[in-house]
Design a protein around this motif. Structure first.
Motif, PDB file in Angstrom:
ATOM      1  N   THR A  45       0.845  -1.184   0.000  1.00  7.87           N
ATOM      2  CA  THR A  45       0.000   0.000   0.000  1.00  7.87           C
ATOM      3  C   THR A  45       0.882   1.237   0.000  1.00  7.87           C
ATOM      4  OG1 THR A  45      -1.729  -1.130   1.230  1.00  7.87           O
ATOM      5  CG2 THR A  45      -1.783   1.270   1.216  1.00  7.87           C
ATOM      6  N   PHE A  46       0.733   2.029  -1.028  1.00 11.13           N
ATOM      7  CA  PHE A  46       1.579   3.203  -1.183  1.00 11.13           C
ATOM      8  C   PHE A  46       0.923   4.446  -0.594  1.00 11.13           C
ATOM      9  CE2 PHE A  46       5.175   1.809  -3.643  1.00 11.13           C
ATOM     10  CZ  PHE A  46       4.752   0.569  -4.100  1.00 11.13           C
ATOM     11  N   SER A  47       0.286   4.254   0.535  1.00  9.48           N
ATOM     12  CA  SER A  47      -0.445   5.381   1.102  1.00  9.48           C
ATOM     13  C   SER A  47       0.478   6.502   1.559  1.00  9.48           C
ATOM     14  CB  SER A  47      -1.308   4.909   2.270  1.00  9.48           C
ATOM     15  OG  SER A  47      -0.488   4.337   3.272  1.00  9.48           O
ATOM     16  N   ARG A  48       1.726   6.161   1.883  1.00  8.76           N
ATOM     17  CA  ARG A  48       2.651   7.202   2.316  1.00  8.76           C
ATOM     18  C   ARG A  48       3.930   7.186   1.494  1.00  8.76           C
ATOM     19  NH1 ARG A  48       2.198   7.276   8.939  1.00  8.76           N
ATOM     20  NH2 ARG A  48      -0.038   7.684   9.032  1.00  8.76           N
ATOM     21  N   THR A  49       3.803   6.823   0.236  1.00  7.35           N
ATOM     22  CA  THR A  49       4.972   6.705  -0.622  1.00  7.35           C
ATOM     23  C   THR A  49       4.941   7.759  -1.702  1.00  7.35           C
ATOM     24  OG1 THR A  49       5.037   4.326  -0.236  1.00  7.35           O
ATOM     25  CG2 THR A  49       6.233   5.161  -2.141  1.00  7.35           C
ATOM     26  N   ASN A  50       6.027   8.489  -1.815  1.00  4.96           N
ATOM     27  CA  ASN A  50       6.143   9.457  -2.888  1.00  4.96           C
ATOM     28  C   ASN A  50       6.407   8.727  -4.205  1.00  4.96           C
ATOM     29  OD1 ASN A  50       5.990  11.600  -0.985  1.00  4.96           O
ATOM     30  ND2 ASN A  50       8.136  11.232  -0.502  1.00  4.96           N
ATOM     31  N   MET A  51       5.813   9.208  -5.267  1.00  6.42           N
ATOM     32  CA  MET A  51       5.959   8.553  -6.557  1.00  6.42           C
ATOM     33  C   MET A  51       6.269   9.569  -7.636  1.00  6.42           C
ATOM     34  SD  MET A  51       2.908   5.719  -6.411  1.00  6.42           S
ATOM     35  CE  MET A  51       3.540   4.810  -7.811  1.00  6.42           C
ATOM     36  N   GLY A  52       6.864   9.090  -8.705  1.00  8.89           N
ATOM     37  CA  GLY A  52       7.240  10.006  -9.763  1.00  8.89           C
ATOM     38  C   GLY A  52       7.184   9.392 -11.150  1.00  8.89           C
ATOM     39  N   TRP A  53       7.299  10.244 -12.135  1.00  9.78           N
ATOM     40  CA  TRP A  53       7.386   9.862 -13.540  1.00  9.78           C
ATOM     41  C   TRP A  53       8.724  10.366 -14.090  1.00  9.78           C
ATOM     42  CZ3 TRP A  53       3.863   6.769 -15.848  1.00  9.78           C
ATOM     43  CH2 TRP A  53       2.592   6.691 -15.303  1.00  9.78           C
ATOM     44  N   PHE A  54       9.347   9.490 -14.838  1.00 10.07           N
ATOM     45  CA  PHE A  54      10.566   9.844 -15.545  1.00 10.07           C
ATOM     46  C   PHE A  54      10.408   9.426 -16.998  1.00 10.07           C
ATOM     47  CE2 PHE A  54      13.565  11.049 -12.183  1.00 10.07           C
ATOM     48  CZ  PHE A  54      12.814  10.704 -11.074  1.00 10.07           C
TER      49      PHE A  54
ATOM     50  N   MET B 150      12.677  13.822  -4.867  1.00  7.05           N
ATOM     51  CA  MET B 150      11.856  13.138  -5.860  1.00  7.05           C
ATOM     52  C   MET B 150      12.233  13.466  -7.287  1.00  7.05           C
ATOM     53  SD  MET B 150       8.086  13.005  -4.133  1.00  7.05           S
ATOM     54  CE  MET B 150       7.980  14.753  -3.758  1.00  7.05           C
ATOM     55  N   ARG B 151      13.063  14.460  -7.521  1.00  5.73           N
ATOM     56  CA  ARG B 151      13.502  14.761  -8.884  1.00  5.73           C
ATOM     57  C   ARG B 151      14.701  13.917  -9.303  1.00  5.73           C
ATOM     58  NH1 ARG B 151      11.553  19.847 -10.823  1.00  5.73           N
ATOM     59  NH2 ARG B 151      10.204  20.864  -9.266  1.00  5.73           N
ATOM     60  N   ILE B 152      15.227  13.135  -8.377  1.00  2.68           N
ATOM     61  CA  ILE B 152      16.444  12.368  -8.624  1.00  2.68           C
ATOM     62  C   ILE B 152      16.090  10.895  -8.826  1.00  2.68           C
ATOM     63  CG2 ILE B 152      18.702  11.738  -7.735  1.00  2.68           C
ATOM     64  CD1 ILE B 152      18.544  14.293  -6.013  1.00  2.68           C
ATOM     65  N   ALA B 153      16.379  10.369 -10.012  1.00  5.33           N
ATOM     66  CA  ALA B 153      15.988   8.994 -10.333  1.00  5.33           C
ATOM     67  C   ALA B 153      16.613   7.975  -9.391  1.00  5.33           C
ATOM     68  CB  ALA B 153      16.368   8.689 -11.777  1.00  5.33           C
ATOM     69  N   GLY B 154      17.855   8.210  -9.021  1.00  6.26           N
ATOM     70  CA  GLY B 154      18.575   7.236  -8.209  1.00  6.26           C
ATOM     71  C   GLY B 154      18.033   7.030  -6.808  1.00  6.26           C
ATOM     72  N   THR B 155      17.124   7.912  -6.367  1.00  5.39           N
ATOM     73  CA  THR B 155      16.596   7.786  -5.011  1.00  5.39           C
ATOM     74  C   THR B 155      15.357   6.902  -4.932  1.00  5.39           C
ATOM     75  OG1 THR B 155      15.215   9.770  -5.219  1.00  5.39           O
ATOM     76  CG2 THR B 155      17.483  10.055  -4.447  1.00  5.39           C
ATOM     77  N   TYR B 156      14.820   6.499  -6.074  1.00  2.00           N
ATOM     78  CA  TYR B 156      13.615   5.675  -6.072  1.00  2.00           C
ATOM     79  C   TYR B 156      13.977   4.200  -5.914  1.00  2.00           C
ATOM     80  CZ  TYR B 156      10.762   9.643  -7.453  1.00  2.00           C
ATOM     81  OH  TYR B 156      10.105  10.856  -7.479  1.00  2.00           O
ATOM     82  N   LYS B 157      13.163   3.489  -5.147  1.00  2.00           N
ATOM     83  CA  LYS B 157      13.440   2.079  -4.887  1.00  2.00           C
ATOM     84  C   LYS B 157      12.805   1.146  -5.927  1.00  2.00           C
ATOM     85  CE  LYS B 157      13.909   2.543   0.136  1.00  2.00           C
ATOM     86  NZ  LYS B 157      13.372   2.124   1.445  1.00  2.00           N
ATOM     87  N   TYR B 158      11.665   1.559  -6.434  1.00  2.00           N
ATOM     88  CA  TYR B 158      10.904   0.666  -7.319  1.00  2.00           C
ATOM     89  C   TYR B 158      10.617   1.363  -8.642  1.00  2.00           C
ATOM     90  CZ  TYR B 158      10.104  -1.363  -2.738  1.00  2.00           C
ATOM     91  OH  TYR B 158      10.279  -1.874  -1.487  1.00  2.00           O
ATOM     92  N   TRP B 159      10.663   0.563  -9.710  1.00  2.00           N
ATOM     93  CA  TRP B 159      10.456   1.082 -11.064  1.00  2.00           C
ATOM     94  C   TRP B 159       9.538   0.160 -11.856  1.00  2.00           C
ATOM     95  CZ3 TRP B 159      12.377   5.644 -13.035  1.00  2.00           C
ATOM     96  CH2 TRP B 159      13.314   6.311 -12.227  1.00  2.00           C
TER      97      TRP B 159
ATOM     98  N   ALA C 195       8.596   4.567  -7.524  1.00  2.00           N
ATOM     99  CA  ALA C 195       7.994   4.734  -6.202  1.00  2.00           C
ATOM    100  C   ALA C 195       9.035   4.679  -5.102  1.00  2.00           C
ATOM    101  CB  ALA C 195       6.939   3.661  -5.964  1.00  2.00           C
ATOM    102  N   ASP C 196       8.682   5.355  -4.014  1.00  2.00           N
ATOM    103  CA  ASP C 196       9.426   5.317  -2.759  1.00  2.00           C
ATOM    104  C   ASP C 196      10.733   6.097  -2.814  1.00  2.00           C
ATOM    105  OD1 ASP C 196      10.065   2.651  -0.335  1.00  2.00           O
ATOM    106  OD2 ASP C 196       9.903   4.832  -0.165  1.00  2.00           O
ATOM    107  N   ALA C 197      10.580   7.387  -2.840  1.00  2.00           N
ATOM    108  CA  ALA C 197      11.716   8.294  -2.745  1.00  2.00           C
ATOM    109  C   ALA C 197      11.458   9.256  -1.599  1.00  2.00           C
ATOM    110  CB  ALA C 197      11.900   9.076  -4.046  1.00  2.00           C
ATOM    111  N   SER C 198      12.519   9.769  -1.052  1.00  2.00           N
ATOM    112  CA  SER C 198      12.378  10.712   0.054  1.00  2.00           C
ATOM    113  C   SER C 198      11.857  12.047  -0.443  1.00  2.00           C
ATOM    114  CB  SER C 198      13.730  10.925   0.738  1.00  2.00           C
ATOM    115  OG  SER C 198      14.219   9.720   1.268  1.00  2.00           O
ATOM    116  N   LEU C 199      11.005  12.645   0.370  1.00  2.00           N
ATOM    117  CA  LEU C 199      10.506  13.974   0.047  1.00  2.00           C
ATOM    118  C   LEU C 199      11.686  14.915  -0.100  1.00  2.00           C
ATOM    119  CD1 LEU C 199       7.800  15.495  -0.235  1.00  2.00           C
ATOM    120  CD2 LEU C 199       8.074  16.203   2.145  1.00  2.00           C
ATOM    121  N   GLY C 200      11.688  15.704  -1.130  1.00  2.00           N
ATOM    122  CA  GLY C 200      12.795  16.621  -1.376  1.00  2.00           C
ATOM    123  C   GLY C 200      13.812  16.057  -2.351  1.00  2.00           C
TER     124      GLY C 200
END
Length: 124
Positions: free
Chosen positions: A28-37, A105-114, A98-103
């Motif tokens: 459940t990604f209720s508290r997970t930051n997510m992004g698009w690249f 989120m613009r950095i691809a390397g900080t995401y755990k899941y793709w 998915a799952d990057a630290s707030l602040g």
């Protein structure tokens, strides 16, 4: 096991719209930051948009600001990217992450899941 599955890509003409979806499962990604690249041939993967899952705050690359809208449906564990006024330079494989630290989120390397990516091609 965490899975992210993108859908909605395709071939469109300049000026058209597309809506990408990213369905998350396994957690459940209720508290997970997510992004698009996105990544175009011969180029590095670049940040497109991100959303703070708990706050709903959104962030955009300057190149897409005003044209793309990032949103999410928490109940369905799904994130969306509405892309309007598409340009040929938007052509790329689009990935959700998915799952990057707030602040960060613009950095691809900080995401755990793709996800595996979905192709978007915009013809002129």
């Amino acid at each position: 096991q965490v899975q992210l599955v993108e859908s909605g890509g395709g071939l469109v003409q300049a000026g058209d719209s597309l809506r990408l979806s990213c369905a998350a499962s396994g957690r459940t990604f209720s508290r997970t930051n997510m992004g698009w690249f996105r990544q175009a041939p011969g180029k590095e993967r670049e940040f497109v948009a991100a959303i703070g899952w708990s706050s709903g705050s959104t962030y955009y690359a300057d190149s897409v600001k005003g044209r793309f809208t990032n949103s999410r449906d928490s109940a369905k564990n799904t994130m969306f990217l509405q892309m309007n006024s598409l340009k040929p330079e938007d052509t790329a494989v689009y990935y959700c992450a998915a799952d990057a630290s707030l602040g960060l989120m613009r950095i691809a390397g900080t995401y755990k899941y793709w996800g595996q990516g979905t192709q978007v091609t915009v013809s002129s």
